[in-house]
Design a protein around this motif. Sequence first.
Motif, PDB file in Angstrom:
ATOM      1  N   VAL A 167      50.043 -19.646 -14.096  1.00  0.00           N
ATOM      2  CA  VAL A 167      49.037 -18.750 -13.535  1.00  0.00           C
ATOM      3  C   VAL A 167      48.465 -19.352 -12.254  1.00  0.00           C
ATOM      4  O   VAL A 167      48.233 -20.568 -12.169  1.00  0.00           O
ATOM      5  N   ARG A 168      48.237 -18.498 -11.274  1.00  0.00           N
ATOM      6  CA  ARG A 168      47.603 -18.918 -10.024  1.00  0.00           C
ATOM      7  C   ARG A 168      46.316 -18.136  -9.809  1.00  0.00           C
ATOM      8  O   ARG A 168      46.244 -16.946 -10.102  1.00  0.00           O
ATOM      9  N   ARG A 169      45.298 -18.827  -9.308  1.00  0.00           N
ATOM     10  CA  ARG A 169      44.061 -18.148  -8.917  1.00  0.00           C
ATOM     11  C   ARG A 169      44.298 -17.368  -7.638  1.00  0.00           C
ATOM     12  O   ARG A 169      45.353 -17.473  -7.010  1.00  0.00           O
ATOM     13  N   ASP A 170      43.274 -16.600  -7.236  1.00  0.00           N
ATOM     14  CA  ASP A 170      43.446 -15.750  -6.056  1.00  0.00           C
ATOM     15  C   ASP A 170      43.620 -16.537  -4.763  1.00  0.00           C
ATOM     16  O   ASP A 170      44.076 -16.002  -3.759  1.00  0.00           O
ATOM     17  N   ASP A 171      43.287 -17.834  -4.781  1.00  0.00           N
ATOM     18  CA  ASP A 171      43.519 -18.661  -3.589  1.00  0.00           C
ATOM     19  C   ASP A 171      44.824 -19.429  -3.645  1.00  0.00           C
ATOM     20  O   ASP A 171      45.124 -20.235  -2.765  1.00  0.00           O
ATOM     21  N   GLY A 172      45.624 -19.189  -4.709  1.00  0.00           N
ATOM     22  CA  GLY A 172      46.925 -19.839  -4.832  1.00  0.00           C
ATOM     23  C   GLY A 172      46.926 -21.118  -5.631  1.00  0.00           C
ATOM     24  O   GLY A 172      47.994 -21.674  -5.914  1.00  0.00           O
ATOM     25  N   SER A 173      45.770 -21.616  -6.035  1.00  0.00           N
ATOM     26  CA  SER A 173      45.722 -22.853  -6.815  1.00  0.00           C
ATOM     27  C   SER A 173      46.039 -22.577  -8.277  1.00  0.00           C
ATOM     28  O   SER A 173      45.863 -21.469  -8.764  1.00  0.00           O
ATOM     29  N   PRO A 174      46.556 -23.592  -9.012  1.00  0.00           N
ATOM     30  CA  PRO A 174      46.892 -23.397 -10.428  1.00  0.00           C
ATOM     31  C   PRO A 174      45.661 -23.046 -11.254  1.00  0.00           C
ATOM     32  O   PRO A 174      44.580 -23.623 -11.047  1.00  0.00           O
TER      33      PRO A 174
END
Length: 380
Positions: free
Chosen positions: A370-377
């Motif tokens: 899963v990635r957050r909306d900023d691309g981080s895990p």
Amino acid sequence: MKITEIETFLVPPRWCFLRIATDEGITGWGEPILEGRAHTVAAAVDEFADYLVGQDPLRIEDHWQVLTKGGFYRHGPVLSSAVAGVDQALWDIAGKSLGVPVHQLLGGAVRDRARMYAHIAVERGDLAEQAARQVEAGFTAVKVSPAPSSRLLGTPAAIRRIADTVSGIRERVGDDVDVALDLHGRLSLADARRLLPLLEPLLPLFVEEPVVPELSGRLGQITSCTTIPVATGERLYSRWDFRPALDAGVAVVQPDLSHAGGISEVRRIAALAEMYDAALAPHCPLGPIALAASLQVAFAAPNFLIQEQVLFGGPYGRSTGLDYLLDTAVFACRDGCLARPTGPGLGIAVDEREVRRAAQAGHRWRTPQVRRDDGSPGEW
């Protein structure tokens, strides 16, 4: 009686079953699965077999102590899951050898029915409508994961959106149905403290994993800011892991019978929780063997609250797993409850032929990334 053979079977959709054979023809079944790491756990079971084959299967506690401590390095989800499956199978053999269900060996049943909840899932559409359908099917409790994996501090709109989602479910099903929330460790400690007071008027049955298990020692900062019962435990693997969470004031413990050392350890976790006036709600998004093991503890534990399951009204759009049983009557669900199993051992008859057939296909299921909306895990 001696153990003669230990086999593992990776079967769809994402499970691992274990068979322990004896020289007296009594066979025990367990489910040593760590989701996404099935092959790793199966390898650990294979290593355990070097010790177990030739041993008396009825020396359950002695084997538990050796498997958890005799290798010097201890605990952790892989080893605990491997031990859990072995432990389930040994209790199954013990019950079958005496002709009684495992809960009888744990002191006898304290209830006649075990209440269960059904899952509703964001990916399946309208949550309120799903909840209503589960209520129509007879369930009196549902659980939902309403929070996406988000940034460390969400916007006001994001926090209120979670509360509004739960409000819509509560409005649809009314106050006679329990609604449990699983935050899956997706919120930061700060956001969990912001969200829970907004949910209080909706009276959730509990809020599960408001933060990741690494923060168990700080759960007191959450329990002190809300009247909602806080639950945790699917990623805790021993009574020692649960002690900080209980000291922090959690109201519900959720050990997994396939992760937390099996029947032997979960009954001890339940007894520990009882000392803190905390309830037991075993984690079990798994197969029929894990559910059968969970129920044996549920019927013997005085502080049992409710049982998770995915065999009925499951959220995954897949085979329910009942095909792995010769007789599914033991899991006849009525009014959202299962009746006390009376069969020997775990109370189920596994269809060995079907298990072996399914294992030929096997699986390589892996945990979604899963990635957050900023691309981080983010948290799954």
